[in-house]
Motif scaffolding. Structure first.
Motif, short mmCIF file in Angstrom:
data_model
loop_
_atom_site.label_atom_id
_atom_site.label_comp_id
_atom_site.label_asym_id
_atom_site.label_seq_id
_atom_site.Cartn_x
_atom_site.Cartn_y
_atom_site.Cartn_z
N LEU A 1 0.81 -1.22 0.00
CA LEU A 1 0.00 0.00 0.00
C LEU A 1 0.84 1.27 0.00
O LEU A 1 0.29 2.37 -0.15
N SER A 2 2.16 1.14 0.14
CA SER A 2 3.01 2.33 0.04
C SER A 2 2.82 2.99 -1.33
O SER A 2 2.91 4.21 -1.46
N ILE A 3 2.53 2.18 -2.34
CA ILE A 3 2.27 2.72 -3.68
C ILE A 3 1.06 3.65 -3.65
O ILE A 3 1.06 4.73 -4.26
N ALA A 4 0.03 3.26 -2.88
CA ALA A 4 -1.19 4.07 -2.78
C ALA A 4 -0.98 5.32 -1.94
O ALA A 4 -1.76 6.27 -2.04
N PHE B 1 -5.05 6.03 -8.01
CA PHE B 1 -5.50 5.22 -9.14
C PHE B 1 -6.95 5.62 -9.46
O PHE B 1 -7.80 5.58 -8.58
N ALA B 2 -7.20 6.00 -10.70
CA ALA B 2 -8.53 6.45 -11.09
C ALA B 2 -9.42 5.27 -11.47
O ALA B 2 -8.94 4.24 -11.97
N ALA B 3 -10.71 5.42 -11.23
CA ALA B 3 -11.68 4.39 -11.59
C ALA B 3 -11.56 4.03 -13.07
O ALA B 3 -11.38 4.91 -13.91
N GLY B 4 -11.60 2.74 -13.36
CA GLY B 4 -11.54 2.27 -14.74
C GLY B 4 -10.13 2.01 -15.25
O GLY B 4 -9.97 1.47 -16.35
N MET B 5 -9.13 2.37 -14.47
CA MET B 5 -7.74 2.10 -14.89
C MET B 5 -7.50 0.60 -15.03
O MET B 5 -8.10 -0.22 -14.33
N THR C 1 1.49 10.39 -20.40
CA THR C 1 2.36 10.90 -19.35
C THR C 1 1.47 11.41 -18.22
O THR C 1 0.84 12.46 -18.34
N PRO C 2 1.38 10.64 -17.14
CA PRO C 2 0.46 11.01 -16.06
C PRO C 2 0.98 12.21 -15.27
O PRO C 2 2.17 12.51 -15.27
N GLU C 3 0.05 12.90 -14.59
CA GLU C 3 0.47 13.89 -13.60
C GLU C 3 1.23 13.15 -12.51
O GLU C 3 1.04 11.96 -12.29
N SER C 4 2.08 13.88 -11.80
CA SER C 4 2.96 13.22 -10.83
C SER C 4 2.21 12.48 -9.73
O SER C 4 2.69 11.49 -9.20
N SER C 5 0.98 12.92 -9.41
CA SER C 5 0.23 12.28 -8.33
C SER C 5 -0.63 11.11 -8.80
O SER C 5 -1.19 10.38 -7.99
N VAL C 6 -0.74 10.96 -10.13
CA VAL C 6 -1.57 9.89 -10.68
C VAL C 6 -0.68 8.73 -11.12
O VAL C 6 0.36 8.94 -11.74
N ALA C 7 -1.10 7.51 -10.78
CA ALA C 7 -0.31 6.34 -11.14
C ALA C 7 -0.19 6.22 -12.65
O ALA C 7 -1.15 6.46 -13.38
N GLY C 8 0.99 5.83 -13.12
CA GLY C 8 1.21 5.62 -14.55
C GLY C 8 2.58 5.04 -14.77
O GLY C 8 3.46 5.14 -13.91
N GLY C 9 2.78 4.40 -15.94
CA GLY C 9 4.08 3.81 -16.23
C GLY C 9 4.34 2.58 -15.38
O GLY C 9 3.42 1.87 -14.97
N LEU C 10 5.61 2.33 -15.13
CA LEU C 10 6.04 1.21 -14.28
C LEU C 10 6.29 1.73 -12.87
O LEU C 10 7.05 2.68 -12.68
N ILE C 11 5.64 1.12 -11.89
CA ILE C 11 5.85 1.47 -10.49
C ILE C 11 6.29 0.21 -9.76
O ILE C 11 5.55 -0.77 -9.70
N CYS C 12 7.52 0.21 -9.25
CA CYS C 12 8.01 -1.01 -8.61
C CYS C 12 8.59 -0.73 -7.23
O CYS C 12 9.09 0.35 -6.94
#
Length: 207
Positions: free
Chosen positions: A53-56, A61-65, A156-167
């Motif tokens: 949950l550190s990712i959250a 994460f927006a609905a429908g992603m 290219t997501p806004e910095s606060s929105v999840a996008g790309g690779l997050i590990c």
């Protein structure tokens, strides 16, 4: 559960029940198929749930992603994230089928409707795109990015929105990042959660 509620408080009754049920389910399954070490089971909510949950705590994460958990193993970070974001669609992928048997059983036991489980490798997935790829310490960053890049939607997501690779990664990452050729955003988890366990643990985002 207390350690999770220390940092996240806005749960519905359903989410609290789902999160609370996880440890017993993994303890039961671990006796049949070993997916979590004994030490990690003793600290299940800290080592697995809160870490996921550190990712959250950093990204929304927006609905429908559409999110793919690459090399999900026992279901982390995908299962905790899917509980927190019930309107987001998650595909949990791993090449080891016995681990996915546990994941599927947990998903069914707590009634998660937003998860699909698939026994495959990322490089064998075609004709499908995702908004986000998440992963926890399954391979070097250069490999994770090589597998992820063809499957990610070009945005290219806004910095606060999840996008790309997050590990989720740990240890000295200088060489791994250098060899990857990527320039990830780096977040120190110990600055998000004030727990000794997270010292030297990081979230990396590549877009």
């Amino acid at each position: 559960m207390e350690i999770v509620q220390k940092y996240f408080s806005d749960f519905t009754d359903t989410q609290l029940w789902q999160l609370g049920a996880l440890k017993n389910l993994y303890e039961e399954w671990n006796q049949k198929i070993n997916v979590i070490s004994r030490k990690d089971l003793d600290n299940f909510y800290l080592h697995h749930v809160l870490h996921s949950l550190s990712i959250a705590a950093v990204f929304d994460f927006a609905a429908g992603m559409e999110v793919m958990d690459l090399g999900t193993g026992g279901g982390f970070p995908g299962i905790p994230l899917s509980i927190l974001f019930p309107e987001v669609n998650f595909l949990l992928v791993d090449s080891i089928s016995k681990k996915l048997k546990v994941v599927q059983a947990v998903v069914e036991s707590i009634g998660l409707k937003n998860i699909t489980v698939m026994h495959t490798r990322a490089e064998d997935i075609h004709n499908k795109k995702f908004d986000v790829m998440v992963s926890r310490a399954v391979a070097p960053l250069k490999d994770l990015w090589r597998w992820s890049k063809p499957l990610l939607r070009k945005n290219t997501p806004e910095s606060s929105v999840a996008g790309g690779l997050i590990c989720l990664k740990g240890g000295d990452l200088h060489r791994e990042i250098s060899e990857s050729g990527c320039r990830p955003r780096i977040y120190e988890i110990e600055k998000i959660f004030e727990e000794e366990y997270f010292r030297g643990k990081y979230i990396l985002q590549v877009t």
